[in-house]
Enzyme design. Sequence first.
Site, short mmCIF file in Angstrom:
data_model
loop_
_atom_site.label_atom_id
_atom_site.label_comp_id
_atom_site.label_asym_id
_atom_site.label_seq_id
_atom_site.Cartn_x
_atom_site.Cartn_y
_atom_site.Cartn_z
CB SER A 150 -0.89 0.00 1.24
OG SER A 150 -0.07 0.19 2.37
CE LYS A 151 -1.23 6.72 -3.76
NZ LYS A 151 -2.36 7.54 -4.04
NE ARG A 152 -2.51 3.11 5.20
CZ ARG A 152 -2.60 1.91 5.73
NH1 ARG A 152 -1.99 1.63 6.86
NH2 ARG A 152 -3.35 0.99 5.16
#
Length: 486
Positions: free
Chosen positions: A256-258
């Site tokens: 994920s982007k996070r």
Amino acid sequence: MTNSQVRVRFAPSPTGYLHVGGLRTALYNFLFAKKNNGKFILRIEDTDRNRYVEGAVENLIKALKWAGLQYDEGPDIGGPFGPYMQSQRLEIYKKYADELISRGKAYYCFCTPERLEVLREEQQKMKLPQAKYDKHCLHLSNSQIEENLAKGIPKVVRLNVEPDQKIEFDDIIREHVEFDSNNVDDQVLIKSDGYPTYHLANVVDDHLMQITHVIRGEEWLSSTPKHVLLYDAFGWERPKFAHLPLLLNPDRSKLSKRQGDVAVEDYRDKGYLREALINFVALLGWNAGDDKEFYYLNELIEKFSLERVNKAGAVFDLQKLNWLNAEHLRRKPDTELLLLLKEEISKSELKDKNIPDGKLLLIIAAMKERVTFVKDFIFNCMYFYKSPSEYEQKAVEKNWREDTPQHLLKLKSEFEKLVNPTKEDYEHALSKVADELNIGKGKLIHPLRLAVSGQSTGPGMFDLLFILGKDEVLNRIESAIKNIKV
Ligand code: GLU
């Protein structure tokens, strides 16, 4: 299938940028096509108007081209099965939806969003595993349907999924897969805005474009029973399916982007080489069955097979990407690195300095084994371009003694005598001074490095002196003596 040639497609929805997972899907399709002398097609699945993002298609195309994954047919280059943008094919989907309706495989549904919401709440209360449409409109009479259509009541078209069926298909990676049709909703095929859903458009296009193998991410596995039902409802031959393993963060959560960058353009902008990113992405879920990890694209084409793609999720390991970047960079000819370095320089604070190619080539040769990115040829060794404005404090404490200035002055006067010195000339001069002072060479080399570069580590000392040139070396020794205080 009329065509026995392998035809595969990458079918992204234009949501803004190319995700590294998308790059992996595109790459595996590309490799499979090339390996089998087939065709690789780019199709843009842009029928979800809520998700439409301006410029996203251009971005996708740019990223694919940057990565070197040229397709044989696609929206910007055309081909025999175009158009390759689903939003330009709406009439086609409508025609096929009508065909399904006339054969009882699909039906109009006029239920309001409110009714569907009540239904969902009821089902939730009953703790059903998932919300499903209750086929209410399947039982409307022909005249009711005609009347609703004439009145222009908003409608969708739904797939009529027969209950109590086993839906089976084979997947090259996941082998035999089964779903119970009771768990498959009467999927919407045409939305109330007249646009098809992903499921209908995807199946119709894969059929019309004569796609032989559907290679896509595992997140689409749960859509496949719906697709299989559609192929069967149309009486079309199913393509072969291959669902690629999920990409995971190092903690095994879904990538994920996070936890880091996911857009291909972010990696490009950070200075990753296309060869390294492609090599890295190829290994996310595939290996050739040996320990080899370094590949060029043409070797991947030769080695690739879907049979060697794993089922288990693939962990995205940035350390490995960095290692591959350094490896690919090292194996590039210096003349190619020169062009890349000049491009980086033109974007940096050094852009107005006229640095001769000869000097840049020397820097490249000296630093090649010590860098990960092309930009490291600038920022890891700024001392090649500018005299140091500060000196590494720890190294000063460790290597700068009371008698150091005196030693360096002696070295400086020895260097002054040299005419067009080579590396070896510097080395001899330094040995001579060390002998005369009766000290180890290290006692001179460490402070000298600090004086000319401001740092305690770097390329070979005499390479460094040679690249800087005699005048610069002499000046830097002088300023260091003036500026370094213990
Ligand atoms: N449009 C889907 C996506 O965005 C394509 C899935 C498929 O390949 O069928 O990934």
